[in-house]
Design a protein around this motif. Structure first.
Motif, PDB file in Angstrom:
ATOM      1  N   GLU A 155       5.282   4.592  11.795  1.00  0.00           N
ATOM      2  CA  GLU A 155       4.404   4.417  12.951  1.00  0.00           C
ATOM      3  C   GLU A 155       3.132   3.673  12.575  1.00  0.00           C
ATOM      4  O   GLU A 155       2.695   2.762  13.295  1.00  0.00           O
ATOM      5  N   SER A 156       2.526   4.034  11.452  1.00  0.00           N
ATOM      6  CA  SER A 156       1.306   3.334  11.045  1.00  0.00           C
ATOM      7  C   SER A 156       1.614   1.882  10.710  1.00  0.00           C
ATOM      8  O   SER A 156       0.806   0.987  10.990  1.00  0.00           O
ATOM      9  N   PHE A 157       2.782   1.631  10.120  1.00  0.00           N
ATOM     10  CA  PHE A 157       3.180   0.257   9.820  1.00  0.00           C
ATOM     11  C   PHE A 157       3.302  -0.571  11.096  1.00  0.00           C
ATOM     12  O   PHE A 157       2.857  -1.725  11.161  1.00  0.00           O
TER      13      PHE A 157
ATOM     14  N   TRP B  56       6.336  -9.377   7.554  1.00  0.00           N
ATOM     15  CA  TRP B  56       7.215  -8.210   7.424  1.00  0.00           C
ATOM     16  C   TRP B  56       8.167  -8.268   8.614  1.00  0.00           C
ATOM     17  O   TRP B  56       7.734  -8.322   9.763  1.00  0.00           O
TER      18      TRP B  56
ATOM     19  N   GLU C 257       5.834   6.592   7.199  1.00  0.00           N
ATOM     20  CA  GLU C 257       4.834   5.549   7.341  1.00  0.00           C
ATOM     21  C   GLU C 257       5.206   4.536   8.425  1.00  0.00           C
ATOM     22  O   GLU C 257       4.491   3.555   8.636  1.00  0.00           O
TER      23      GLU C 257
ATOM     24  N   PHE D 206       1.721  -0.564  13.788  1.00  0.00           N
ATOM     25  CA  PHE D 206       0.446  -0.986  14.371  1.00  0.00           C
ATOM     26  C   PHE D 206      -0.538  -1.525  13.340  1.00  0.00           C
ATOM     27  O   PHE D 206      -1.705  -1.762  13.664  1.00  0.00           O
ATOM     28  N   ASP D 207      -0.082  -1.751  12.133  1.00  0.00           N
ATOM     29  CA  ASP D 207      -0.944  -2.265  11.070  1.00  0.00           C
ATOM     30  C   ASP D 207      -1.072  -3.785  11.205  1.00  0.00           C
ATOM     31  O   ASP D 207      -0.160  -4.528  10.865  1.00  0.00           O
ATOM     32  N   GLU D 208      -2.214  -4.244  11.693  1.00  0.00           N
ATOM     33  CA  GLU D 208      -2.404  -5.676  11.931  1.00  0.00           C
ATOM     34  C   GLU D 208      -2.527  -6.478  10.644  1.00  0.00           C
ATOM     35  O   GLU D 208      -2.433  -7.719  10.673  1.00  0.00           O
ATOM     36  N   SER D 209      -2.745  -5.814   9.522  1.00  0.00           N
ATOM     37  CA  SER D 209      -2.845  -6.547   8.262  1.00  0.00           C
ATOM     38  C   SER D 209      -1.480  -7.005   7.768  1.00  0.00           C
ATOM     39  O   SER D 209      -1.392  -7.834   6.862  1.00  0.00           O
ATOM     40  N   LYS D 210      -0.414  -6.473   8.346  1.00  0.00           N
ATOM     41  CA  LYS D 210       0.947  -6.869   7.979  1.00  0.00           C
ATOM     42  C   LYS D 210       1.533  -7.657   9.153  1.00  0.00           C
ATOM     43  O   LYS D 210       1.922  -7.091  10.166  1.00  0.00           O
TER      44      LYS D 210
ATOM     45  N   GLN E  31       0.827  -1.181   0.000  1.00  0.00           N
ATOM     46  CA  GLN E  31       0.000   0.000   0.000  1.00  0.00           C
ATOM     47  C   GLN E  31       0.871   1.244   0.000  1.00  0.00           C
ATOM     48  O   GLN E  31       1.973   1.266   0.526  1.00  0.00           O
ATOM     49  N   ARG E  32       0.334   2.294  -0.588  1.00  0.00           N
ATOM     50  CA  ARG E  32       0.992   3.584  -0.675  1.00  0.00           C
ATOM     51  C   ARG E  32       2.330   3.462  -1.396  1.00  0.00           C
ATOM     52  O   ARG E  32       2.375   3.048  -2.535  1.00  0.00           O
TER      53      ARG E  32
END
Length: 235
Positions: A205-207, A117, A203, A209-213, A11-12
């Motif tokens: 910090e968002s990574f 990841w 990106e 806590f991103d549970e999809s990764k 993403q992004r």
């Protein structure tokens, strides 16, 4: 790399920087007892705790190293992605895999549900210091060459506190493009398929806590350590 596929999974602005295939398939998959384990040895500790007899199931595993890599030239973090069977087996995709069938089944599955990841990492399986192994793993997996003096210690953490208690030695290093002298990707002779991916620093910090990764706790810790100690840089 298929552009539409990249939009879905990276993403992004996350960018794959080596030429390894992103989508791969496993076939003829089945579950069964573990014979002659190489990297994990089950055993038990039997003891009496406050008058209660206990048996605790344990697993002997290797200690390991992990490195958070930041390319200061382009302000991107360098991570790796790879297929982890344990993560795959926890996914709904693996629900139909049979247990100890009489003959190997005919089936196939995308490895994507088991992709993680991670920091560049490796096990301590030879008589070298954690720093020496971290340096070697960094080159093997990502293609970057660094000196031991380039490694900054983050911490030593304890993994698998209920089963193995294995240590992981965590480091941070900064690199520039000229230090990348190969594509990386892991050791072909060991069947490693490691994708090298870059992520813009804004990106991180968002990574974390991103549970999809899917990511190990140590990866999150390293990201938060950097944000706490270095996020003011280059602003």
């Amino acid at each position: 790399i298929n552009a539409e596929y990249g939009k879905q999974w990276y993403q992004r602005r996350v960018r794959v920087t080596n030429n390894l295939r992103i989508m791969s398939i496993i076939r003829n998959a089945w579950l069964g007892p573990l014979d002659n384990p190489k990297y994990l040895r089950p055993y038990a500790l039997k003891f009496n705790l406050n008058g209660v007899e206990k048996t605790w199931e344990l697993a002997k595993t290797h200690d390991s190293v992990a490195v958070l890599i930041y390319n200061t030239e382009r302000k991107v973090f360098v991570f790796v992605r790879q297929f982890r069977p344990a993560v795959f087996c926890k996914s709904p995709a693996a629900a139909s895999i049979p247990w100890d069938p009489p003959t190997p089944p005919t089936n196939e599955f995308s490895t994507e549900p088991g992709k993680t990841w991670e920091l560049c990492a490796g096990i301590i399986d030879r008589d070298e210091s954690p720093e020496e192994i971290a340096k070697a793993e960094l080159y093997e997996e990502t293609g970057y060459k660094v000196s031991i003096s380039d490694l900054v210690k983050i911490s030593r953490v304890t993994n698998g506190v209920g089963t193995s208690g294995a240590f992981q030695h965590m480091y941070y290093t900064e690199v520039v493009d000229k230090q990348r002298v190969s594509q990386g990707g892991g050791l072909a002779e060991e069947g490693e398929v490691v994708e090298v991916v870059e992520m813009p620093r804004d990106e991180l910090e968002s990574f974390a806590f991103d549970e999809s990764k899917h990511k190990p706790p140590g990866c999150m810790l390293a990201c938060l350590w950097w944000l706490n100690n270095h996020s003011h840089l280059d602003k």
